[in-house]
Write a protein that holds these residues in place. Structure first.
Motif, short mmCIF file in Angstrom:
data_model
loop_
_atom_site.label_atom_id
_atom_site.label_comp_id
_atom_site.label_asym_id
_atom_site.label_seq_id
_atom_site.Cartn_x
_atom_site.Cartn_y
_atom_site.Cartn_z
N LEU A 1 0.78 -1.18 -0.15
CA LEU A 1 0.05 -0.13 -0.19
C LEU A 1 0.99 1.12 -0.01
O LEU A 1 0.57 2.20 -0.72
CB LEU A 1 -1.07 0.08 1.25
N ALA A 2 1.96 1.09 0.73
CA ALA A 2 2.93 2.36 0.64
C ALA A 2 3.46 2.45 -0.54
O ALA A 2 3.61 3.86 -1.21
CB ALA A 2 3.89 2.24 1.75
N ALA A 3 3.82 1.21 -1.19
CA ALA A 3 4.43 1.52 -2.60
C ALA A 3 3.29 2.16 -3.61
O ALA A 3 4.06 2.98 -4.53
CB ALA A 3 4.87 -0.06 -2.91
N LEU A 4 2.19 1.63 -3.62
CA LEU A 4 1.28 2.32 -4.46
C LEU A 4 1.06 3.95 -4.22
O LEU A 4 1.17 4.82 -5.10
CB LEU A 4 -0.17 1.58 -4.22
N ALA A 5 0.97 4.10 -2.78
CA ALA A 5 0.96 5.53 -2.50
C ALA A 5 1.95 6.39 -3.06
O ALA A 5 1.80 7.43 -3.57
CB ALA A 5 0.99 5.71 -1.03
N MET A 6 3.27 5.83 -3.18
CA MET A 6 4.28 6.46 -3.36
C MET A 6 4.38 6.59 -5.03
O MET A 6 4.86 7.55 -5.58
CB MET A 6 5.59 6.09 -2.92
N ALA A 7 4.14 5.53 -5.49
CA ALA A 7 4.17 5.23 -7.15
C ALA A 7 3.23 6.35 -7.61
O ALA A 7 3.45 6.76 -8.60
CB ALA A 7 3.66 3.95 -7.47
N VAL A 8 2.21 6.67 -6.97
CA VAL A 8 1.34 7.78 -7.47
C VAL A 8 1.57 8.99 -7.44
O VAL A 8 1.89 9.70 -8.52
CB VAL A 8 -0.11 7.64 -6.73
N ILE A 9 2.44 9.30 -6.23
CA ILE A 9 3.22 10.66 -6.09
C ILE A 9 4.35 10.81 -7.21
O ILE A 9 4.55 11.90 -7.55
CB ILE A 9 3.63 10.76 -4.60
N ALA A 10 5.04 9.74 -7.39
CA ALA A 10 5.86 9.67 -8.42
C ALA A 10 5.79 10.14 -9.70
O ALA A 10 6.37 10.52 -10.68
CB ALA A 10 6.63 8.37 -8.47
N ALA A 11 4.47 10.63 -9.87
CA ALA A 11 3.93 11.25 -11.06
C ALA A 11 4.67 12.64 -11.22
O ALA A 11 4.79 13.06 -12.21
CB ALA A 11 2.50 11.59 -11.15
N LEU A 12 5.07 13.11 -10.20
CA LEU A 12 5.55 14.52 -10.02
C LEU A 12 7.00 14.45 -10.89
O LEU A 12 7.51 15.58 -11.48
CB LEU A 12 5.75 14.91 -8.76
N ILE A 13 7.57 13.46 -10.77
CA ILE A 13 8.93 13.34 -11.37
C ILE A 13 8.84 12.21 -12.70
O ILE A 13 9.65 11.52 -13.02
CB ILE A 13 10.07 12.66 -10.45
N ASN A 14 7.78 12.26 -13.21
CA ASN A 14 7.38 11.68 -14.54
C ASN A 14 7.33 10.12 -14.37
O ASN A 14 7.65 9.30 -15.39
CB ASN A 14 8.07 12.10 -15.75
N GLY A 15 6.88 9.43 -13.28
CA GLY A 15 6.85 8.07 -13.10
C GLY A 15 5.79 7.47 -13.77
O GLY A 15 4.65 8.24 -13.88
N PRO A 16 5.93 6.47 -14.54
CA PRO A 16 4.76 5.95 -15.20
C PRO A 16 3.63 5.59 -14.36
O PRO A 16 3.86 5.14 -13.22
CB PRO A 16 5.15 4.91 -15.75
N GLY A 17 2.52 5.35 -15.02
CA GLY A 17 1.30 4.94 -14.04
C GLY A 17 0.00 5.83 -14.07
O GLY A 17 -0.06 6.83 -15.19
#
Lengths: 356, 667
Positions: free
Chosen positions: B286-302
């Motif tokens: 769940l923590a990974a998902l939360a961060m993976a979403v925020i990673a949008a700010l640095i152009n993370g995929p998803g």
């Protein structure tokens, strides 16, 4: 009543036989730099003083005793008296601060890690107050756990476990899990697990304290039965005096980490070493524990010649009927020798005294 | 001899009396009052002087130096042995792994208009994994959830989200579980690692994104690294805790049978801690998902970028659909790992639905189906590209916009009133006090408060943190962030006390409220911004409401647990003396759960802080917005880094002070 000069316990721990267990000035002090306390003035302080002065807690203080092969040796004391620490020091589940423990001639305190493991695997097994069973293993796999860790093959393990299941009366529950069993049954598993490795020495740490009184009585009888059947040497820790008197060949009474008295049940009740023990045993029905040796008086010249005779180690309660039925005093004999006499008065004094 | 009156003799065995140390009186309330009085007087005399406020685009020396460092690193990325040889190659490696996975499952592969494995194949694989891990019910849930990816029109991004999240979880497991085991077995490892974990968990996630951004640059590698760093602490902690909380009696009993250390781990500790460790994986994912979403700010995929686009365009519908899908992913992850944990518990007790053999046969048959699905989805376009006829995503977005407009218009006066009451009654005065008081008065006031509440240690920590905040030149912005945080935390605690006492006292309330709280807790924080934005538009207030929604569940639960944890014997005794329910709450239950309430405030504070910072993007401004701007505006990166440092200092300051207060109330 006067204390006799002979010591019945001494016969059994005579130096003729190598003791199963010998504990020599064992110390356990918890805290930093605990080993610096022994041998100094501080060692003589009371627990409270020691804790205030050094922060160390004295759990076991200079304890020595021997246990003969086949003997049931009970260590008794209230909570906090250090008895549970003492029994853990015997196999170094808790590392003693000083002193030595010799088991069947082998110095446990000097054993290296591998040797110690071997000792725990084959020579001394323990039964715990809260059972310490593995919840994810069936009864059978719990019992054979000790065999498994020492590398016994599966077929032999199963067979041995089945024998133990039958021995402790758990047949039919081999594949159950601990949390499906009652407390008494769980402790039977604990007992079977300890017996499975065929150890020379069984250690019991208040094994029945967590059980209901009726179950406790059953389990005590179970231990007596097993002792008759397998004849192991046992060291049994308890805080229950009745249990100690019922099971013990000899009893060691501890207080604040120190030995207060070691003796047979009748010695402890008949000749308490100090007020502490006296207070302890004051509620015990004496006629159930004391033997004729404790109530007899010296025979006067020619008295009771030809009167009925009873052995000196007959329990008073069991002798009462014959003594009261006899016309006059009854002779008390030991090794075919008359050592004294008892009459109605002597018996009644013990029996009636309990009414007060 | 006997007399009628006897004095009982003193018992021979006198119980040893414990030593009692008396605690000194503290006069906390009085001291606090004095500090507040001085502060208020100071504010009236000197307000708006020396506030250290600084225009948004103004850079100071430190900011420019950070920018310079960034440029140096970027340049070194071409040649330097470390930046090119180590970091660069590592980045390329991770990027190529992600790229390969994307071509396999989610994005068009080279030479194909579709990925190697189409939607049918992915669906079958995910269903099979869920079945193998957690059973039939989870498998059905995962199948339905995965179909929603396509139905709502975000197939590729959703699968990308899963790829990033699952890959991070795998890395976290590979590193975290062994570390947790080592910590449980060797005390010195625990002594070394625990403070590191503390630091990682105290820092708001926003605070360290800029650093990863500088080191790895934007993209998938940075997203994965951030996600791993963020999701690993709970797993490590729970693994250690699980192993350590294996009953001491059982470990001792095993010891008495002569087990080796390895045997103890394999045969006793790991099997007994298995359920807890799987729960750790649950928290980790769940923590990974939360961060993976925020990673949008640095152009993370998803799906993160899709939500972000909705937020920046202030288009609620556009953000809500991908937001909904993120929630779907969260539910899938949460349910599957929870079911897996429950199942491992049942397995360890020998309660299997099927025999091991039967289970293997079913899994084997499933594999055949999966293989067939992969085959079809590779060769047939219908099974490869999700049928667009089924796509209802855009209709849904329009629908949400319409409904939102209607609802928002209908309750407009209500939300506005709420907003105004909080803003004028509470937020503005407090912000005035904190941010408009001269820094030379504000700093000692904070020091005094932390000393009065916590003692010397918090005082020193506060001093250091104030130094850092002052040093990076963001004093005023930090005070504004602090204001928002304090207001939101107070709101959280009001909700937590009311709901917590209620759920703690009533089984029925608990049965209703707890599942809702559980649901709220699985939702990644970023997603909360969407409904908050719908209700309150872009303002400070949006962040406060989102923070309330994000932080309240954990605080409510902690308070409820505290209330429930009050000894039933005490409650019964109190009831027997005839007290009313209100007296019971005030005089028995609340005082006795004081340490839980302090912990609830502490946790609430940290959750609020991380949300308030994220809320910087939608109008809360100050530190969060500066960090965010660092990613979007080339020149502001240095200032974003500085804001990250200030945030870290603020987080540590708040956490340590709150913890010291909690420790005090615990004794």
């Amino acid at each position: 009543m006067s204390a006799p000069t002979i010591e019945p316990g001494a016969v059994r721990t005579g130096s003729a036989v190598e003791p199963a267990l010998r504990v020599d000035s064992l110390w356990k002090i918890f805290g930093n730099r605990a080993d610096k306390v022994i041998g100094t003035e501080d060692a003589n302080l009371t627990r409270k003083q020691l804790q205030e002065k050094t922060g160390c807690v004295m759990a076991v203080k200079d304890v020595s005793f021997e246990v003969a092969p086949g003997e049931v040796f009970v260590v008794m004391g209230l909570s906090g008296s250090g008895k549970s620490t003492l029994v853990r020091c015997l196999t170094r589940l808790i590392e003693p601060t000083a002193g030595s423990v010799v088991m069947n001639g082998e110095d446990v305190t000097a054993a290296d890690e591998g040797r110690l493991r071997e000792l725990r695997r084959r020579h001394a097994a323990m039964v715990f107050q809260h059972f310490g069973l593995l919840p994810h293993r069936s009864v059978r796999d719990n019992i054979s756990f000790g065999l498994e860790v020492r590398g016994t093959g599966r077929a032999e393990r199963r067979k041995r476990a089945q024998d133990m299941v039958d021995l402790v009366g758990l047949s039919g529950y081999e594949l159950s899990y601990p949390d499906q069993l009652s407390g008494g049954m769980q402790q039977r598993v604990g007992l079977a697990r300890a017996l499975a490795g065929d150890p020379d020495l069984l250690l019991f740490d208040e094994p029945f304290s967590a059980l209901d009184p009726l179950i406790r009585r059953d389990m005590q009888n179970e231990v007596i039965r097993l002792h008759h059947e397998v004849g192991k040497t046992m060291v049994f820790i308890t805080h229950d005096l009745a249990e100690a008197l019922k099971l013990g060949d000899r009893i060691l009474i501890m207080r604040d980490g120190e030995v207060v008295q070691v003796g047979t049940p009748d010695e402890v009740v008949g000749a308490p070493a100090d007020d502490y023990v006296k207070d302890f045993v004051s509620d015990v029905p004496k006629s159930h524990v004391l033997t004729l040796r404790w109530v007899m008086r010296p025979a006067r010249e020619g008295e009771a010649d030809g009167a009925p005779a009873l052995p000196a180690d007959t329990i008073v309660r069991e002798a009462a009927r014959s003594v009261l039925a006899a016309e006059g005093p009854v002779r008390v004999i030991e090794d075919d020798r008359v050592v004294g006499v008892v009459d109605d008065e002597d018996i009644l004094r013990v029996v009636v005294a309990e009414e007060h | 001899m006997s007399s009628t009156l006897t004095v009982a003799p003193a018992p021979a065995a006198k119980e040893e009396q414990p030593r009692i140390v008396e605690a000194p009186k503290r006069h906390t309330g009085l001291k606090l009052l004095v500090v507040l009085a001085v502060w208020a007087v100071g504010y009236f005399l000197f307000h708006d002087r020396d506030t250290l406020a600084r225009p948004f685009v103004q850079l100071n020396g430190l900011d420019r130096w950070f920018n310079h460092i960034r440029d140096v690193i970027q340049a070194a990325g071409q040649t330097n042995w470390f930046w090119h040889g180590v970091v660069g190659n590592f980045s390329d490696f991770v990027n190529s792994v992600i790229g390969w996975l994307q071509q396999l499952f989610s994005q068009p592969a080279a030479g194909r208009p579709v990925p190697q494995v189409g939607w049918l194949g992915v669906l079958a694989i995910l269903g099979w994994i869920a079945y193998a891990m957690a059973g039939l019910r989870s498998a059905i849930l995962v199948l339905v959830g995965t179909l929603l990816f396509g139905v709502l029109g975000y197939w590729g991004d959703s699968v990308d989200m899963l790829i990033v999240t699952l890959l991070s979880v795998l890395v976290s497991m590979a590193v975290g579980i062994p570390v947790g085991i080592a910590m449980a077995r060797r005390r010195w490892v625990s002594t070394v690692v625990t403070p590191i974990l503390d630091a990682m968990q105290t820092m708001p996630s926003f605070a360290y994104i800029p650093f990863f951004f500088v080191v790895f640059g934007p993209g998938a590698t940075c997203a994965i690294m951030l996600t791993v760093v963020y999701s690993i602490p709970p797993l490590v902690r729970i693994t250690e805790h699980g192993l350590r909380s294996v009953a001491a009696g059982t470990v001792e009993a095993a010891g008495s049978l002569g087990v080796t250390r390895g045997q103890l781990l394999r045969k006793v500790q790991l099997p007994m801690a298995r359920r807890t460790i799987v729960l750790g994986i649950n928290q980790c994912s769940l923590a990974a998902l939360a961060m993976a979403v925020i990673a949008a700010l640095i152009n993370g995929p998803g799906l993160g970028p899709d939500v972000l686009a909705g937020l920046t365009n202030l288009d609620v519908g556009q953000g809500a659909v991908p937001g909904l899908l993120i929630v779907v992913v969260a539910i899938m992850l949460d349910r599957t790992t929870t079911a897996a944990s429950e199942r491992s518990e049942q397995h360890s007790r020998g309660e299997r639905r099927m025999s091991r053999r039967a289970n293997r046969i079913v899994l084997g048959a499933g594999l055949v189906v999966v293989a067939a699905a992969i085959y079809f989805s590779h060769f047939y376009i219908q099974a490869a590209q999700f049928p667009s006829a089924l796509d209802v995503g855009s209709q849904l977005a329009d629908g949400i916009n319409q409904v939102t407009n209607t609802v928002v218009n209908a309750i407009d006066t209500l939300t506005l009133a709420f907003k105004n009451v909080i803003s004028y009654g509470f937020l503005n005065p407090l912000q005035g006090l904190l941010a408009d008081t001269p820094w030379w008065l504000m700093a000692p006031v904070l020091l005094a408060i932390s000393w009065v509440l916590g003692g010397l240690r918090p005082l020193l920590i506060t001093l250091v943190c104030e130094g850092v905040i002052f040093g990076v030149g963001l004093w005023n912005d930090t005070m504004i962030t602090l204001t928002t945080t304090v207001v939101a935390t107070v709101l959280v605690m009001i909700v937590a006390l009311v709901l917590g006492v209620w759920t703690g006292r009533s089984r029925r309330a608990d049965a209703v409220i707890r599942p809702i709280l559980d649901g709220f807790q699985t939702i990644p924080p970023f997603v909360y911004l969407v409904p908050a934005l719908a209700l309150f538009g872009a303002s400070r207030f949006t962040a406060i409401v989102a923070a309330l929604a994000y932080a309240a569940p954990i605080s409510v639960k902690l308070v409820a647990d505290g209330i429930r944890g009050v000894s039933p014997a005490t409650v019964e005794a109190a009831r027997a003396s005839g007290i009313t329910s209100w007296q019971m709450i005030r005089k028995v239950q609340l005082p006795m759960s004081r340490s839980s309430i302090a912990l609830a405030a502490n946790q609430g504070l940290l959750y609020v802080l991380s949300m308030v910072v994220i809320g910087g993007m939608v109008g809360a401004g100050s530190l969060g917005y500066i960090v965010y701007s660092g990613f979007t505006q080339y020149n502001l990166l240095g200032k974003g880094l500085a804001a990250g440092i200030a945030l870290t200092a603020l987080g540590i300051l708040l956490d340590r002070s709150a913890r010291a207060v909690a420790d005090r109330s615990g004794t």
